[in-house]
Design an enzyme around this catalytic site. Structure first.
Site, PDB file in Angstrom:
ATOM      1  N   ASP A   1       0.860  -1.183   0.000  1.00 16.43           N
ATOM      2  CA  ASP A   1       0.000   0.000   0.000  1.00 16.43           C
ATOM      3  C   ASP A   1       0.897   1.234   0.000  1.00 16.43           C
ATOM      4  O   ASP A   1       1.553   1.544   0.993  1.00 16.43           O
ATOM      5  CB  ASP A   1      -0.906   0.004   1.235  1.00 16.43           C
ATOM      6  CG  ASP A   1      -1.949  -1.104   1.210  1.00 16.43           C
ATOM      7  OD1 ASP A   1      -1.865  -2.001   0.357  1.00 16.43           O
ATOM      8  OD2 ASP A   1      -2.849  -1.069   2.072  1.00 16.43           O
TER       9      ASP A   1
ATOM     10  N   LYS B   1      -6.865   3.246  -2.492  1.00 20.22           N
ATOM     11  CA  LYS B   1      -7.177   3.189  -1.064  1.00 20.22           C
ATOM     12  C   LYS B   1      -7.424   4.599  -0.551  1.00 20.22           C
ATOM     13  O   LYS B   1      -6.698   5.527  -0.897  1.00 20.22           O
ATOM     14  CB  LYS B   1      -6.002   2.530  -0.331  1.00 20.22           C
ATOM     15  CG  LYS B   1      -6.142   2.452   1.183  1.00 20.22           C
ATOM     16  CD  LYS B   1      -4.945   1.710   1.768  1.00 20.22           C
ATOM     17  CE  LYS B   1      -4.895   1.790   3.286  1.00 20.22           C
ATOM     18  NZ  LYS B   1      -3.720   1.079   3.842  1.00 20.22           N
TER      19      LYS B   1
ATOM     20  N   LYS C   1     -10.143   0.187  -1.601  1.00 18.59           N
ATOM     21  CA  LYS C   1      -9.932  -0.170  -0.203  1.00 18.59           C
ATOM     22  C   LYS C   1     -10.266   1.038   0.655  1.00 18.59           C
ATOM     23  O   LYS C   1      -9.690   2.111   0.490  1.00 18.59           O
ATOM     24  CB  LYS C   1      -8.494  -0.622   0.045  1.00 18.59           C
ATOM     25  CG  LYS C   1      -8.217  -0.958   1.522  1.00 18.59           C
ATOM     26  CD  LYS C   1      -6.799  -1.474   1.720  1.00 18.59           C
ATOM     27  CE  LYS C   1      -6.471  -1.633   3.207  1.00 18.59           C
ATOM     28  NZ  LYS C   1      -5.104  -2.159   3.434  1.00 18.59           N
TER      29      LYS C   1
END
Length: 236
Positions: A95, A158, A188
């Site tokens: 991430d 995300k 996400k």
């Protein structure tokens, strides 16, 4: 890339969507070990931990880690080195935080260059998520950041690190990202997700993964709803 298909809210098993997260700077290797055991006990599929504390044995769980975390204000070469080292340490997913200053300056060339440098070193069989820190952005900035992330080959966009004072995931941001990236890039939601009601609202808005640190408390809501908690979770 993981399956981005969204279940309906009725009977949703949040365990298969949660990245059980422990990223506080003072955390120890012993605490990460306990975190992994808790994830197994809760029947989860994935843990998200600091890159320097990736567990040697995750016992079949997918391991998520971060790069450029939490500010994104790192030289792209530093982010790339973090991303390159992570798989060798055992990470399955990375991430990455965007260069938030470049986003706020609308320097979209710099944003894309930063993402390209990292995507180039992440093996295609590994998952790359791009954290855009949506609570700190205007709708137009969310749209452009999401577009560039998708164009650069991100598997997920995300919402948040969970560390920015502007806040974490919101239903409106998740819905906007999902609309922009379409069905081929996942979303996400992360940051401030503490209840089943919040989680389900984010799933209904378009999230297919959830970053959660207070997972046990959230899943207690599942138990109250009659959803079984704990036990084996199927692999990705």
């Amino acid at each position: 890339m993981s399956d981005h298909a969204l279940p309906t809210s009725a009977g949703v098993d949040l365990r298969v969507m949660i990245d059980h997260t422990l990223l506080t700077p003072e955390v120890t290797a012993v605490e990460v070990g306990a975190h992994v055991r808790e994830a197994i006990d809760l029947g989860l599929r994935a843990v998200c931990v600091r890159p320097t504390l990736i567990p040697a044995d995750a016992y079949g769980l997918r391991v998520v880690t971060v790069c450029g975390f939490p500010s994104g204000a790192h030289d792209s070469r530093v982010k790339a080195l973090e991303a390159e080292l992570a798989p060798s340490r055992g990470a399955d997913e990375i991430d990455m935080v965007v260069d938030l200053g470049a986003v706020k300056s609308h320097d979209w060339i710099a944003v894309r260059r930063d993402l390209d440098v990292v995507r180039a070193v992440v093996p295609r069989e590994k998952t790359l998520k791009v954290i855009i820190e949506s609570a700190a952005l205007s709708d137009d900035e969310i749209i452009r950041s999401s577009e560039i992330g998708a164009e650069a080959g991100a598997d997920y966009i995300k919402t948040s690190t969970g560390y920015h004072p502007a806040g974490g995931a919101s239903v409106s941001a998740v819905a906007l990202i999902a609309r922009v990236v379409g069905p081929h890039v996942g979303v996400k939601a992360s940051g401030g997700i503490r209840t089943r009601a919040q989680a389900i609202a984010l799933v209904n808005a378009g999230a297919s993964r959830l970053g959660v640190s207070s997972t046990r408390a959230l899943l207690a809501d599942d138990a109250a709803e009659g959803v079984p908690v704990g036990g084996d979770a199927a692999s990705y």
